[in-house]
Design a protein around this motif. Structure first.
Motif, PDB file in Angstrom:
ATOM      1  N   VAL A   1       0.823  -1.208   0.000  1.00 25.11           N
ATOM      2  CA  VAL A   1       0.000   0.000   0.000  1.00 25.11           C
ATOM      3  C   VAL A   1       0.857   1.259   0.000  1.00 25.11           C
ATOM      4  O   VAL A   1       0.526   2.246  -0.669  1.00 25.11           O
ATOM      5  CB  VAL A   1      -0.948  -0.018   1.219  1.00 25.11           C
ATOM      6  N   TRP A   2       1.995   1.214   0.722  1.00 21.39           N
ATOM      7  CA  TRP A   2       2.811   2.445   0.734  1.00 21.39           C
ATOM      8  C   TRP A   2       3.344   2.772  -0.654  1.00 21.39           C
ATOM      9  O   TRP A   2       3.402   3.938  -1.043  1.00 21.39           O
ATOM     10  CB  TRP A   2       3.939   2.342   1.750  1.00 21.39           C
TER      11      TRP A   2
ATOM     12  N   LEU B   1       0.569   4.345  -2.573  1.00 22.21           N
ATOM     13  CA  LEU B   1       0.351   5.738  -2.177  1.00 22.21           C
ATOM     14  C   LEU B   1       1.396   6.652  -2.799  1.00 22.21           C
ATOM     15  O   LEU B   1       1.070   7.713  -3.337  1.00 22.21           O
ATOM     16  CB  LEU B   1       0.404   5.854  -0.655  1.00 22.21           C
ATOM     17  N   LEU B   2       2.667   6.210  -2.747  1.00 25.31           N
ATOM     18  CA  LEU B   2       3.723   7.081  -3.267  1.00 25.31           C
ATOM     19  C   LEU B   2       3.622   7.252  -4.778  1.00 25.31           C
ATOM     20  O   LEU B   2       3.766   8.370  -5.295  1.00 25.31           O
ATOM     21  CB  LEU B   2       5.103   6.532  -2.881  1.00 25.31           C
TER      22      LEU B   2
ATOM     23  N   PHE C   1       0.813   9.568  -5.489  1.00 23.87           N
ATOM     24  CA  PHE C   1       1.191  10.962  -5.227  1.00 23.87           C
ATOM     25  C   PHE C   1       2.031  11.506  -6.372  1.00 23.87           C
ATOM     26  O   PHE C   1       1.791  12.626  -6.852  1.00 23.87           O
ATOM     27  CB  PHE C   1       1.969  11.021  -3.916  1.00 23.87           C
TER      28      PHE C   1
ATOM     29  N   ALA D   1      -3.286  15.338  -7.193  1.00 24.49           N
ATOM     30  CA  ALA D   1      -2.549  14.472  -6.272  1.00 24.49           C
ATOM     31  C   ALA D   1      -3.457  14.008  -5.147  1.00 24.49           C
ATOM     32  O   ALA D   1      -3.464  12.833  -4.775  1.00 24.49           O
ATOM     33  CB  ALA D   1      -1.346  15.220  -5.711  1.00 24.49           C
ATOM     34  N   CYS D   2      -4.272  14.917  -4.632  1.00 26.19           N
ATOM     35  CA  CYS D   2      -5.170  14.590  -3.526  1.00 26.19           C
ATOM     36  C   CYS D   2      -6.135  13.476  -3.923  1.00 26.19           C
ATOM     37  O   CYS D   2      -6.268  12.470  -3.220  1.00 26.19           O
ATOM     38  CB  CYS D   2      -5.915  15.847  -3.130  1.00 26.19           C
TER      39      CYS D   2
ATOM     40  N   VAL E   1      -4.197  10.054  -4.578  1.00 23.59           N
ATOM     41  CA  VAL E   1      -3.745   9.378  -3.361  1.00 23.59           C
ATOM     42  C   VAL E   1      -4.926   8.674  -2.690  1.00 23.59           C
ATOM     43  O   VAL E   1      -4.794   7.547  -2.207  1.00 23.59           O
ATOM     44  CB  VAL E   1      -3.093  10.396  -2.401  1.00 23.59           C
ATOM     45  N   LEU E   2      -6.078   9.313  -2.723  1.00 27.10           N
ATOM     46  CA  LEU E   2      -7.254   8.691  -2.110  1.00 27.10           C
ATOM     47  C   LEU E   2      -7.618   7.380  -2.796  1.00 27.10           C
ATOM     48  O   LEU E   2      -7.819   6.355  -2.129  1.00 27.10           O
ATOM     49  CB  LEU E   2      -8.442   9.654  -2.164  1.00 27.10           C
TER      50      LEU E   2
ATOM     51  N   TYR F   1      -5.203   4.647  -2.002  1.00 28.48           N
ATOM     52  CA  TYR F   1      -5.371   4.071  -0.668  1.00 28.48           C
ATOM     53  C   TYR F   1      -6.540   3.085  -0.644  1.00 28.48           C
ATOM     54  O   TYR F   1      -6.473   2.039  -0.012  1.00 28.48           O
ATOM     55  CB  TYR F   1      -5.611   5.198   0.337  1.00 28.48           C
TER      56      TYR F   1
ATOM     57  N   PHE G   1       1.059   2.210   9.544  1.00 27.75           N
ATOM     58  CA  PHE G   1       1.957   2.942   8.647  1.00 27.75           C
ATOM     59  C   PHE G   1       1.239   3.455   7.408  1.00 27.75           C
ATOM     60  O   PHE G   1       1.386   4.613   7.018  1.00 27.75           O
ATOM     61  CB  PHE G   1       3.123   2.035   8.233  1.00 27.75           C
ATOM     62  N   ASN G   2       0.400   2.589   6.811  1.00 34.95           N
ATOM     63  CA  ASN G   2      -0.275   2.988   5.577  1.00 34.95           C
ATOM     64  C   ASN G   2      -1.206   4.162   5.795  1.00 34.95           C
ATOM     65  O   ASN G   2      -1.220   5.113   5.013  1.00 34.95           O
ATOM     66  CB  ASN G   2      -1.072   1.814   5.018  1.00 34.95           C
TER      67      ASN G   2
ATOM     68  N   LEU H   1       0.839   7.319   6.346  1.00 35.40           N
ATOM     69  CA  LEU H   1       1.400   7.807   5.086  1.00 35.40           C
ATOM     70  C   LEU H   1       0.318   8.469   4.246  1.00 35.40           C
ATOM     71  O   LEU H   1       0.513   9.552   3.686  1.00 35.40           O
ATOM     72  CB  LEU H   1       2.020   6.638   4.317  1.00 35.40           C
ATOM     73  N   PHE H   2      -0.853   7.807   4.203  1.00 38.31           N
ATOM     74  CA  PHE H   2      -1.983   8.354   3.444  1.00 38.31           C
ATOM     75  C   PHE H   2      -2.352   9.748   3.942  1.00 38.31           C
ATOM     76  O   PHE H   2      -2.439  10.713   3.165  1.00 38.31           O
ATOM     77  CB  PHE H   2      -3.166   7.396   3.577  1.00 38.31           C
TER      78      PHE H   2
ATOM     79  N   LEU I   1       0.339  12.355   3.077  1.00 42.23           N
ATOM     80  CA  LEU I   1       0.329  12.789   1.681  1.00 42.23           C
ATOM     81  C   LEU I   1      -0.848  13.716   1.406  1.00 42.23           C
ATOM     82  O   LEU I   1      -0.726  14.718   0.706  1.00 42.23           O
ATOM     83  CB  LEU I   1       0.275  11.577   0.749  1.00 42.23           C
ATOM     84  N   GLU I   2      -2.020  13.369   1.973  1.00 43.51           N
ATOM     85  CA  GLU I   2      -3.187  14.229   1.762  1.00 43.51           C
ATOM     86  C   GLU I   2      -2.948  15.618   2.347  1.00 43.51           C
ATOM     87  O   GLU I   2      -3.342  16.638   1.770  1.00 43.51           O
ATOM     88  CB  GLU I   2      -4.444  13.616   2.390  1.00 43.51           C
TER      89      GLU I   2
ATOM     90  N   CYS J   1      -0.903  17.560   0.024  1.00 44.92           N
ATOM     91  CA  CYS J   1      -1.725  18.046  -1.089  1.00 44.92           C
ATOM     92  C   CYS J   1      -2.507  19.291  -0.694  1.00 44.92           C
ATOM     93  O   CYS J   1      -2.539  20.279  -1.418  1.00 44.92           O
ATOM     94  CB  CYS J   1      -2.714  16.984  -1.535  1.00 44.92           C
TER      95      CYS J   1
ATOM     96  N   ILE K   1      -2.515  23.016  -2.258  1.00 46.01           N
ATOM     97  CA  ILE K   1      -3.710  23.682  -2.792  1.00 46.01           C
ATOM     98  C   ILE K   1      -3.898  25.034  -2.129  1.00 46.01           C
ATOM     99  O   ILE K   1      -4.101  26.054  -2.785  1.00 46.01           O
ATOM    100  CB  ILE K   1      -4.957  22.803  -2.555  1.00 46.01           C
TER     101      ILE K   1
END
Lengths: 181, 307
Positions: free
Chosen positions: A57-58, A61-62, A65, A82-83, A86-87, A90, B35-36, B39-40, B43-44, B47, B51
């Protein structure tokens, strides 16, 4: 060809198709001044959809992104693509787990393409994530719910067209096993 | 003190959580487990920071299509597509030439000397003199990327700071206004076009009534002129021009009135304009530098600060 290299090429191809061709198609389905919003079909989420099953999953995600940020650089929308990307990166694993009969670790060296999981599951999977991506992206872009009907119309029309383009991409660029035999 | 604390703490050590004594290890376990998710979320957050930063219009230079890589790719594409529009471009240039020639002819065809009645020689220290309040330099540039579909549309051109283009310059097309330079790299510049929801543009009707022009998102040919009182009669086809209040040169065509609607609540009419520039097929634009604008903005900023 190794998996990494293949996916790198797919990344470039998807970005180039999106930037050079699809961004220039401004779709507007009917008449002039009053009415339908103008929109662009987005097919670049397809890259996230087609990554192999066992991608952690990481890493999803990367790459999501990175993909979103690349789109942002081209479209001057810092962060919005990007937002949304990434969603969906995930949520991808959860959707696949819910959709497929077997556990994800039982698909070694495969990616969730049409060839491996069949047309119907793939369409459900991709349409769910693409509609989600578009919903998030257009809500962020519009940044208000005052014009809700307009937003909804834009999301719906844009996702349908994007899906059509995704199917066209799959028919063009993936090798059909039936034809080869 | 230390000892009592230790005794108070000790009974918990026998409970089901033996790790309570090692917060660092607990923390690492927690991070590894979620961790996931972490990280999620991280990153959000990145973002959203991006913005928010761009929406404050601070000029995000790295993440814009003016940067080198995307600029080069857009330029290659434009080199290919350029030839398909040459006929249309030629037509628009010819019509612009005609307009300019007629404007020039209008200057040459008046003679004011005949009507002059009184002649008074000016003294050497007389206060009458010409006042210059603006000095414009026009530079032409080719559009290499353009969008009309998003909420804030940007245009990339093939001139940058090496050619003297700087931020906050006005951009025009042959027929009307286009936008404002937002960020600049050495060879490219990106322009926030009039089709955006962030900025308003000061405008006037031909009788001088001021208003502001904005854009209703979704329709790249339609602009909206607000703040015009209901009593002012406006007809279909009337022209709307820029004012000298903004950084645009005055009396440039913004658009022509297509439809008027009256807001019953506050008796203000809303005019729908057909924009003079066709944003769909922009190929050449003019970047206008006002060399005296800097002095003006400095003065205006200092007065607002004093209040």
């Amino acid at each position: 060809m190794s998996d990494l290299l293949k996916n790198f090429f797919r990344f470039c191809i998807v970005i180039l198709i999106q930037v050079l061709i699809l961004n220039k198609i401004t779709l507007r389905w009917w008449s002039q001044p009053t009415g339908f919003p103008v929109f662009i079909p987005y097919i670049y989420p397809l890259f996230i959809l087609l990554l192999p099953f066992e991608t952690p999953v990481w890493a999803l995600l990367l790459t999501g992104f990175a993909l979103g940020l690349t789109m942002d650089v081209f479209m001057n929308t810092a962060g919005m693509h990007a937002c949304a990307t990434v969603l969906i990166a995930y949520l991808r694993t959860n959707v696949l787990n819910a959709l497929l009969p077997k556990n994800l670790s039982e698909y070694p060296n495969q990616s969730p393409g049409v060839k491996n999981i069949g047309w119907m599951p793939f369409l459900v999977y991709s349409s769910f994530l693409i509609v989600l991506h578009h919903a998030v992206f257009f809500s962020i872009e519009l940044w208000s719910f005052s014009n809700f009907g307009y937003l909804l119309l834009k999301i719906l029309a844009s996702s349908i067209t994007s899906l059509l383009f995704v199917i066209a991409y799959l028919l063009l660029f993936t090798r059909q096993t039936a034809l080869r035999s | 003190m230390q000892v009592t604390l230790f005794f108070l703490y000790k009974p918990f050590n026998f409970s089901a959580k033996p790790n309570r004594k090692k917060p660092l290890r607990n923390f690492i376990l927690f991070v590894r487990r979620f961790f996931n998710l972490i990280l999620f979320l991280a990153l959000e957050i990145v973002c959203f920071v991006l913005i928010a930063r761009t929406n404050m219009l601070q000029g995000n230079d790295v993440l814009s299509s003016a940067n080198a890589v995307s600029g080069i790719i857009y330029k290659k594409r434009e080199d290919v597509v350029y030839y398909f529009g040459l006929k249309r471009l030629n037509d628009s240039l010819i019509s612009e030439n005609i307009r300019l020639r007629s404007a020039l002819a209008a200057y040459g065809s008046y003679d004011t000397f005949r009507d002059e009645v009184v002649r008074r020689p000016l003294e050497g220290n007389d206060s009458v003199k010409v006042v210059q309040y603006a000095n414009y330099i026009y530079r032409q540039a080719r559009v290499i990327n353009n969008s009309v579909t998003s909420e804030n549309n940007y245009i990339t051109i093939n001139r940058g700071s090496d050619d003297g283009i700087r931020r906050k310059m006005a951009v025009l097309s042959g027929t009307g206004v286009v936008g404002e330079v937002i960020s600049v790299s050495s060879h490219y510049a990106s322009i926030l076009s009039v089709l955006n929801v962030k900025r308003k543009l000061s405008a006037k009707l031909k009788d001088g009534t001021m208003g502001s022009v904005m854009w209703e998102e979704g329709r790249p040919d339609v602009l909206i002129l607000e703040d015009i009182p209901k009593e002012i009669k406006v007809f279909r086809g009337d022209s709307v021009f820029t004012t000298s209040y903004s950084f645009f040169p005055a009396n440039l065509l913004i658009g022509t009135v297509e439809r008027r609607r009256i807001n019953k609540k506050n008796n203000i009419q809303i005019l729908y304009l057909k924009s003079a520039t066709n944003f769909r097929n922009l190929q050449y634009v003019y970047v206008v530098e006002n060399t005296m604008l800097d002095e003006r903005t400095r003065l205006e900023d200092s007065t607002t600060k004093d209040k």
